[in-house]
Design a protein around this motif. Structure first.
Motif, mmCIF file in Angstrom:
data_model
loop_
_atom_site.group_PDB
_atom_site.id
_atom_site.type_symbol
_atom_site.label_atom_id
_atom_site.label_comp_id
_atom_site.label_asym_id
_atom_site.label_seq_id
_atom_site.Cartn_x
_atom_site.Cartn_y
_atom_site.Cartn_z
ATOM 1 N N LEU A 121 -5.642 16.681 11.871
ATOM 2 C CA LEU A 121 -4.264 16.756 11.383
ATOM 3 C C LEU A 121 -4.141 17.581 10.103
ATOM 4 C CD1 LEU A 121 -3.109 13.063 11.919
ATOM 5 C CD2 LEU A 121 -2.215 15.072 13.106
ATOM 6 N N GLU A 122 -5.248 17.923 9.486
ATOM 7 C CA GLU A 122 -5.200 18.600 8.194
ATOM 8 C C GLU A 122 -4.518 19.962 8.214
ATOM 9 O OE1 GLU A 122 -8.784 18.647 5.922
ATOM 10 O OE2 GLU A 122 -9.081 16.472 6.068
ATOM 11 N N PRO A 123 -4.641 20.781 9.281
ATOM 12 C CA PRO A 123 -3.896 22.057 9.266
ATOM 13 C C PRO A 123 -2.393 21.852 9.116
ATOM 14 C CG PRO A 123 -5.560 22.078 10.987
ATOM 15 C CD PRO A 123 -5.513 20.672 10.461
ATOM 16 N N PHE A 124 -1.904 20.723 9.574
ATOM 17 C CA PHE A 124 -0.482 20.430 9.489
ATOM 18 C C PHE A 124 -0.139 19.631 8.240
ATOM 19 C CE2 PHE A 124 2.772 17.187 11.067
ATOM 20 C CZ PHE A 124 3.829 17.884 10.523
ATOM 21 N N LEU A 129 -1.228 11.356 2.189
ATOM 22 C CA LEU A 129 -1.666 9.963 2.168
ATOM 23 C C LEU A 129 -2.424 9.583 3.436
ATOM 24 C CD1 LEU A 129 -1.455 7.367 0.439
ATOM 25 C CD2 LEU A 129 0.563 6.770 1.774
ATOM 26 N N LEU A 130 -2.019 10.115 4.575
ATOM 27 C CA LEU A 130 -2.653 9.740 5.840
ATOM 28 C C LEU A 130 -4.058 10.309 5.977
ATOM 29 C CD1 LEU A 130 -2.307 8.375 8.636
ATOM 30 C CD2 LEU A 130 -1.476 10.578 9.480
ATOM 31 N N THR A 131 -4.281 11.523 5.503
ATOM 32 C CA THR A 131 -5.548 12.213 5.755
ATOM 33 C C THR A 131 -6.496 12.238 4.562
ATOM 34 O OG1 THR A 131 -4.437 14.300 5.211
ATOM 35 C CG2 THR A 131 -4.592 13.713 7.534
ATOM 36 N N SER A 132 -6.002 11.941 3.380
ATOM 37 C CA SER A 132 -6.854 12.015 2.190
ATOM 38 C C SER A 132 -7.702 10.763 2.038
ATOM 39 C CB SER A 132 -5.995 12.214 0.935
ATOM 40 O OG SER A 132 -5.132 11.110 0.745
ATOM 41 N N GLY A 133 -8.626 10.803 1.113
ATOM 42 C CA GLY A 133 -9.489 9.665 0.829
ATOM 43 C C GLY A 133 -9.812 9.615 -0.648
ATOM 44 N N GLY A 134 -10.560 8.595 -1.049
ATOM 45 C CA GLY A 134 -11.029 8.511 -2.420
ATOM 46 C C GLY A 134 -9.923 8.447 -3.463
ATOM 47 N N THR A 189 13.880 8.247 16.069
ATOM 48 C CA THR A 189 12.965 7.904 14.973
ATOM 49 C C THR A 189 12.934 8.993 13.915
ATOM 50 O OG1 THR A 189 11.091 8.818 16.213
ATOM 51 C CG2 THR A 189 11.508 6.466 16.429
ATOM 52 N N LEU A 190 12.961 10.259 14.343
ATOM 53 C CA LEU A 190 12.904 11.364 13.388
ATOM 54 C C LEU A 190 14.170 11.413 12.540
ATOM 55 C CD1 LEU A 190 10.762 13.426 12.716
ATOM 56 C CD2 LEU A 190 11.889 15.053 14.220
ATOM 57 N N PHE A 319 5.939 13.167 10.213
ATOM 58 C CA PHE A 319 5.106 13.150 11.417
ATOM 59 C C PHE A 319 4.860 11.717 11.874
ATOM 60 C CE2 PHE A 319 0.972 13.301 13.649
ATOM 61 C CZ PHE A 319 1.313 14.200 14.641
ATOM 62 N N GLU A 320 4.583 10.816 10.933
ATOM 63 C CA GLU A 320 4.370 9.419 11.293
ATOM 64 C C GLU A 320 5.634 8.829 11.902
ATOM 65 O OE1 GLU A 320 3.155 7.950 7.518
ATOM 66 O OE2 GLU A 320 1.036 8.092 7.979
#
Length: 322
Positions: A121-124, A129-134, A189-190, A319-320
């Motif tokens: 999902l990172e290219p988009f 918050l959904l794809t990051s960490g730490g 939903t959107l 997206f969510e």
């Protein structure tokens, strides 16, 4: 002589692979095996999903669309009745389906690194918050939490009522003999998340249909990377599928950026006509429909996030919601 050399080499290769197979699922292209801490055989604790081929679970979902993928996951969960393991391309998946297992994982403060599916999902979404960490994930989560306080969420009841009524009216006008839910529900939903999280009515935007279509194509590309092991490899994805997604990524990112720009102008205007100092911001915070985007714009004023960071979170929540 060459025959003997070949036989010896083959025997050594088989012996090496046999030894390696203790730690890796070799036929799943060297996916690392899960092991218990006390040495108990894993199958006594966690079941493995039945493999459709000799290559572990690598090709189990090959070519599946979102419906087939969802159905396969539900069937596996129903048959196994507990969280289970899958050995995919270079990767081991632990699929959590019970509340007890989910509680253990979600309460572990060290498990902040996202799995490979999030990487797709990172290219988009970049690293929102959904794809990051730490540290970045913790900072963004702390920043966004006030936007989801119960007192804030209650302000959007009218939004949900309005969009729900529009959804019902749309259903009344449809041919009752055949209704495609995955076409009308994403619109509902959107619209809801756009109004609630961003403070903008999506139907009022000139290019909203193109925006919705790009979301759909991005979802399909994400499903393709999950279901097709070859697309999991960046080099193959970038050649065959990546170029087709550039237009859709550009459409969504430009749309989000424009919404943020308009909301920033409105945000600045409201503050300008409010009392001065801290009282000015407190007064704005009490306004009806204080959206998630308003929270991010406040953080931007404080130097806690930049425009690119706001775009990450807007794209993530849209997206969510979709």
């Amino acid at each position: 002589m060459l025959l003997y050399v070949f036989i010896i080499a083959l025997a050594l290769l088989v012996a090496w692979l046999h030894k390696l197979n203790r730690d890796y699922c070799v036929m799943a292209f060297f996916a690392k095996r899960l092991k218990t801490v006390d040495g108990t055989p894993l199958e006594r604790v966690v079941p493995q999903a039945k493999a459709e081929t000799i290559f572990g679970n690598v090709f189990d979902y090959f070519g599946a669309n979102n419906v087939a993928l969802f159905d396969s996951c539900r069937i596996s969960a129903a048959n196994l009745k507990k969280s289970y393991v899958e050995y995919a391309l270079f990767t081991t998946f632990y699929n959590v389906i019970t509340a007890e297992d989910a509680e253990l994982l979600l309460n572990d403060k060290n498990l902040l690194t996202k799995g490979i599916a999030y990487y797709f999902l990172e290219p988009f979404l970049q690293t929102g918050l959904l794809t990051s960490g730490g540290k970045k994930w913790y900072t963004r989560r702390k920043m966004l939490t006030p936007a989801f306080h119960f007192n804030i969420l209650g302000q959007f009841e009218d939004v949900f009522k309005e969009e729900s009524q529009k959804f019902v009216d749309q259903c009344k006008n449809l041919d009752k003999s055949s209704i495609t839910l995955n076409e009308i529900i994403p619109k509902f939903t959107l619209n809801s998340v756009c109004d609630a999280a961003l403070g903008v009515k999506l139907d009022d935007q000139l290019d909203d249909q193109q925006y919705r279509e790009s979301f759909k194509m991005i979802e399909e590309a994400f499903i393709a990377r999950i279901s097709n092991p070859f697309y999991m490899i960046d080099a193959i994805y970038n050649v065959f599928l990546g170029p087709k997604m550039e237009k859709h990524l550009r459409t969504v990112h430009e749309f989000s950026s424009n919404i943020i720009h308009k909301r920033r102008q409105l945000f600045a205007a409201k503050l300008e006509h409010s009392p001065t100092g801290q009282e000015k911001e407190d007064n704005f915070a009490k306004k009806k429909r204080y959206s998630m985007l308003d929270t991010l714009l406040h953080a931007e004023r404080d130097g806690l996030i930049d425009h690119a960071g706001i775009c990450e979170e807007v794209d993530t929540f849209m997206f969510e919601g979709f």
